[in-house]
Design an enzyme around this catalytic site. Sequence first.
Site, short mmCIF file in Angstrom:
data_model
loop_
_atom_site.label_atom_id
_atom_site.label_comp_id
_atom_site.label_asym_id
_atom_site.label_seq_id
_atom_site.Cartn_x
_atom_site.Cartn_y
_atom_site.Cartn_z
N VAL A 1 0.83 -1.21 0.00
CA VAL A 1 0.00 0.00 0.00
C VAL A 1 0.86 1.26 0.00
CG1 VAL A 1 -1.98 -1.10 1.10
CG2 VAL A 1 -0.23 -0.02 2.52
N LYS B 1 13.22 -0.97 11.00
CA LYS B 1 12.37 -2.03 10.45
C LYS B 1 12.55 -3.24 11.36
CE LYS B 1 9.84 -3.90 7.04
NZ LYS B 1 8.58 -3.34 6.52
N THR C 1 11.06 -9.19 5.87
CA THR C 1 10.84 -10.50 5.26
C THR C 1 10.96 -10.40 3.75
OG1 THR C 1 8.43 -10.19 5.08
CG2 THR C 1 9.27 -11.12 7.15
N ASP D 1 13.42 -2.86 2.76
CA ASP D 1 12.76 -1.57 2.91
C ASP D 1 13.69 -0.49 3.44
OD1 ASP D 1 10.46 -2.74 1.97
OD2 ASP D 1 9.63 -3.11 3.96
N GLU E 1 8.80 1.26 10.77
CA GLU E 1 7.94 0.75 9.70
C GLU E 1 7.55 -0.70 9.98
OE1 GLU E 1 7.76 -0.42 4.99
OE2 GLU E 1 9.51 0.69 5.72
N ALA F 1 5.27 -4.38 9.24
CA ALA F 1 5.17 -5.36 8.16
C ALA F 1 3.70 -5.62 7.87
CB ALA F 1 5.87 -6.66 8.55
N GLY F 2 3.29 -5.47 6.62
CA GLY F 2 1.90 -5.74 6.26
C GLY F 2 0.93 -4.86 7.03
N GLY G 1 -1.01 6.01 -0.02
CA GLY G 1 0.34 5.61 -0.38
C GLY G 1 0.66 5.69 -1.85
N SER G 2 -0.34 5.78 -2.72
CA SER G 2 -0.07 5.83 -4.16
C SER G 2 -1.22 6.52 -4.87
CB SER G 2 0.12 4.40 -4.70
OG SER G 2 0.46 4.42 -6.07
#
Length: 228
Positions: free
Chosen positions: A15, A36, A40, A47, A106, A108-109, A167-168
């Site tokens: 995302v 982080k 994974t 990242d 940050e 994860a998921g 996010g985008s």
Amino acid sequence: MTPTPLFVTGTGTDVGKTVVTAAVAALARRPVAVVKPAQTGTRGGGDCAEVLRLAGGVDVLELARYPDPLAPATAARLAGEPPVTPELIAGELAELPAGYGTVLVEGAGGVLVPYDDQGGTLLDVAELLGGAVLVVCPPGLGTLNSTALTVREVLRRGLRCPGTVFGSWPAEPGTTERCNLVDLPRLTGVPLLGAVEENAADHDREGFGERARCWLAPELGGTWRASE
């Protein structure tokens, strides 16, 4: 004294959490540490490497790396490696050297992705340290439900959510995206704090830093307004 971390989570994978983390880091009070807890899918650079490439001038720290692109608890188990528990993560954050102006963590998921087999999540870490949780979400169809659920869980835990960030954001937003600019903050009860343009990671470091100010609201160091 190390500042209370800002935790960056999302409504799911892909995302834009890493790009948003980099944008916040680019505008944040220096010096900046980006952590982080568990990377994974480590067959790529990861990242932290991407944040460093885009934002530059920040200190990055990974606590664990696992090869499979899965939830941290699952990836650790398949790799035969110990997981990173909320207590371990909180301890490492508490031990960061004094003097940082900003600490970003940050996740994860999504917000309930487990870090260990006891179901520990990023929210447990935030709860241990009293940090705020920024939610990154997509701007299109379906985001109202997933984002509202994510924010609701953050608030249910008694944690502060300063807001959400798209996010985008597409170059040519449609009716759905434009309506979500208005509807999302109404539904979640927290402000929309930015919209990072799609393909933002294609910028070089200088261009990314210049554009970041246009993507994020004043609360995150930028000039973005939802009306724009």
